[in-house]
Design a protein around this motif. Structure first.
Motif, short mmCIF file in Angstrom:
data_model
loop_
_atom_site.label_atom_id
_atom_site.label_comp_id
_atom_site.label_asym_id
_atom_site.label_seq_id
_atom_site.Cartn_x
_atom_site.Cartn_y
_atom_site.Cartn_z
N ALA A 165 1.22 3.98 4.23
CA ALA A 165 0.30 3.72 2.11
C ALA A 165 0.32 5.27 2.12
CB ALA A 165 -0.89 3.55 3.52
N PRO A 186 -2.21 6.43 -0.21
CA PRO A 186 -3.60 5.82 -0.93
C PRO A 186 -4.10 7.37 -2.34
CG PRO A 186 -3.49 7.51 1.24
CD PRO A 186 -2.51 7.03 0.97
N VAL A 193 -4.19 3.63 -5.04
CA VAL A 193 -4.71 2.86 -4.04
C VAL A 193 -5.99 3.21 -3.05
CG1 VAL A 193 -4.11 2.19 -1.16
CG2 VAL A 193 -2.59 1.55 -2.77
N LEU A 233 -2.40 0.09 9.93
CA LEU A 233 -0.92 0.86 9.31
C LEU A 233 -0.08 1.04 10.16
CD1 LEU A 233 -3.06 2.43 6.13
CD2 LEU A 233 -1.29 0.71 6.45
N LEU A 252 0.59 -1.23 0.14
CA LEU A 252 0.29 -0.23 0.00
C LEU A 252 0.94 0.98 -0.21
CD1 LEU A 252 -2.56 -0.87 2.55
CD2 LEU A 252 -2.35 -1.76 0.29
N ALA A 253 1.81 0.49 0.09
CA ALA A 253 2.81 2.22 -0.14
C ALA A 253 3.61 2.52 -0.80
CB ALA A 253 4.22 1.93 1.12
#
Lengths: 248, 270
Positions: A157, A159, A133, A150, A126-127
């Motif tokens: 992350a 997003p 994302v 997280l 997710l990073a």
């Protein structure tokens, strides 16, 4: 005179509804439930209707915060099931329910479009800058849980969008518009044909507790208690487990 | 002028009562916002991180959406009002569909065309490496989709009400259709275009459903004021009311200002 006709009809309808309720044989049970419980509760409702001929179980389905706000504003209901302890606290705090029971827990999982085109293997992905994302917004329960998860995993992350609820995030995965999203395990379990879930070992660090309570002013307290008992029974626990819920 | 004064003094009762009810119906909810606003903590709510950027993004995107709508929508209104293209009635119905479509459905529809997997979007992605969803461009596209029909309908109405004989005269004097459009038609319907643009801007500013679906929500790039209000409502209703007040104040100020400037002298709106 003609203008009164609709009012008169409404009066009759109310009267009939009232009679139905006092009859003792046919009655209505109104359950306010968080959206994620929809399928499990529908099955429990059917079961209860079989056990009690004449009982009509009705559901109002929405986000827990919306339901809590409606209850505080005076919506008539017998049972409230919340996906979030904070929202249950809103209702008990207003004196509308007492002694809620925690009956299930939900954790987050990474979901990807079917076939996992971006090769996501876990939370750390997710990073990745190049992936699209979706997370839930920190204002809603699944977003708050995502933040905790997280942080616990030490993942920063990146997003592209912070969705208003878990279903919206899931939809973006189903449409293939994002490569990965964090949603509830139960959301993913409900869409086995369109998304793949990637179980994450750290999931236990952000658990959402689901609680249920009979409302103080329940029009049908007897059926309400029966519904809660059924939910807490072995049958109820099995249905919850099948839908992906954990034991609290 | 004196005629206006007389009619104002004697509003017939059958009009007066429903008009007063309409005012109450439309204004009371706004009054409710004002009464329940958290005035004491307002400064704190409004200086919270993200409020300024959401407001800026809302104003910029709504203005951009209005500009796009003007460039594309005025010509479309002309085609609908003046040309003899076959199937105009069907065309008119089609382009006003976004007026009745639930905006969330509009957002999904935009995904299906312009999304990464969309009909046009997948081609854009493969050929140019451009992806539209979750960008400020997506916000402008979503707002334009929902708001442009308001402009088209306004301008078409103005064109129909305008006297086409001036255009015929221009033609007899040797002006081609493009010159006629620029020099005669457009000045004649300017108040209608302005009214349509204001309506379009207001609709774009308040747009929520298509935006949150197609553009998502990320502070600074896609989080407009209506989206920020909706999310604030999930956690802190007071903050949501405070944000709504800002949006209300800014939009009212802008609309009053523009109305005065653009429509004050002409005094007509279709």
């Amino acid at each position: 005179m003609r203008r009164r006709a609709p009012l008169a009809l409404l009066g009759c309808a109310l009267l009939l509804a009232g009679c139905g309720g006092s009859d003792g044989r046919s009655s209505t049970l109104t359950v306010f439930t968080a959206a994620s419980l929809t399928d499990v509760f529908a099955q429990l409702g059917d079961e209860l209707e079989e056990q009690r001929p004449g009982l009509d179980v009705r559901f109002t389905v929405a986000g827990s915060s919306t339901l809590a706000a409606q209850l505080v504003q005076g919506a008539p209901a017998d049972v409230f099931a919340s996906a979030d302890e904070r929202q249950m606290a809103v209702v008990t705090g207003a004196g509308l329910a007492d002694a809620p029971t925690v009956f299930a827990a939900n954790v987050l999982t990474v979901v990807v479009p079917e076939g996992n085109p971006a090769g996501v293997i876990g939370l750390a992905d997710l990073a990745r800058e190049e992936l699209a994302v979706a997370l839930c917004a920190p204002e809603v329960p699944c977003g708050a849980a995502a933040e905790r998860l997280l942080a616990a995993a030490g993942v920063e992350a990146r997003p592209d969008t912070l969705e208003a609820d878990a279903r919206a995030a899931l939809t973006k995965v189903e449409l293939g518009e994002v490569d990965a999203a964090l949603v509830y395990v139960t959301d993913a379990a409900g869409r086995p044909d369109t998304v793949d879930a990637i179980e994450i070992p750290q999931a236990g660090s952000a658990v959402n507790d689901y609680s249920v309570g009979v409302l103080t002013d329940a029009p049908n307290p007897d059926a309400a208690r029966a519904f809660v008992d059924l939910l807490l029974s072995a049958d109820g626990r099995r249905l919850l487990a099948d839908a992906g819920f954990r034991q609290p | 002028m004196s005629r206006t004064g007389r009619t104002g003094a004697g509003v017939p009762v059958p009009l007066m009562i429903p008009a007063a009810l309409a005012v109450a119906f439309l204004v009371l909810p706004l009054a409710g916002l004002l009464v329940r606003a958290p005035w004491s903590g307002l400064a704190e709510q409004l200086t919270a991180p993200g409020v300024g950027s959401a407001l800026r993004l809302s104003l910029v995107s709504a203005t951009a959406a209005t500009a796009v709508s003007l460039v594309l929508g005025v010509p479309l209104a002309w085609v609908l009002a003046r040309s003899r293209v076959r199937g105009r009635a069907v065309l008119r119905a089609l382009v006003t569909v976004p007026l009745v479509l639930p905006p969330v459905v509009g957002g999904v529809a935009l995904f299906l065309v312009l999304g990464r997997q969309g009909i046009v979007g997948s081609w854009l992605d493969e050929t140019f490496g451009i992806t539209i969803p979750f960008t400020t461009t997506a916000v402008v596209i979503a707002q334009t989709f929902v708001a442009m029909p308001f402009l088209v309908v306004s301008v078409e109405g103005a064109l129909r009400a305008a006297d086409a004989r001036f255009e015929d005269v221009a033609a007899t004097l040797g002006a081609d259709r493009w010159t006629t459009f620029r020099r005669v038609t457009l000045p004649m319907v300017a108040p209608g275009v302005a009214a349509g643009a204001v309506l379009c801007w207001a609709r774009a500013l308040g747009e929520f459903g298509a935006t949150i679906t197609f553009a998502g929500n990320f502070p600074g790039t896609t989080q407009t004021m209506p989206v920020a209000v909706y999310l604030a409502l999930q956690r802190d209703p007071e903050a949501a009311v405070a944000l709504s007040l800002v949006l209300l104040a800014v939009s009212l100020a802008t609309l009053l200002l523009l109305r005065d400037r653009w429509l004050g002298r002409a005094g007509v709106a279709p």
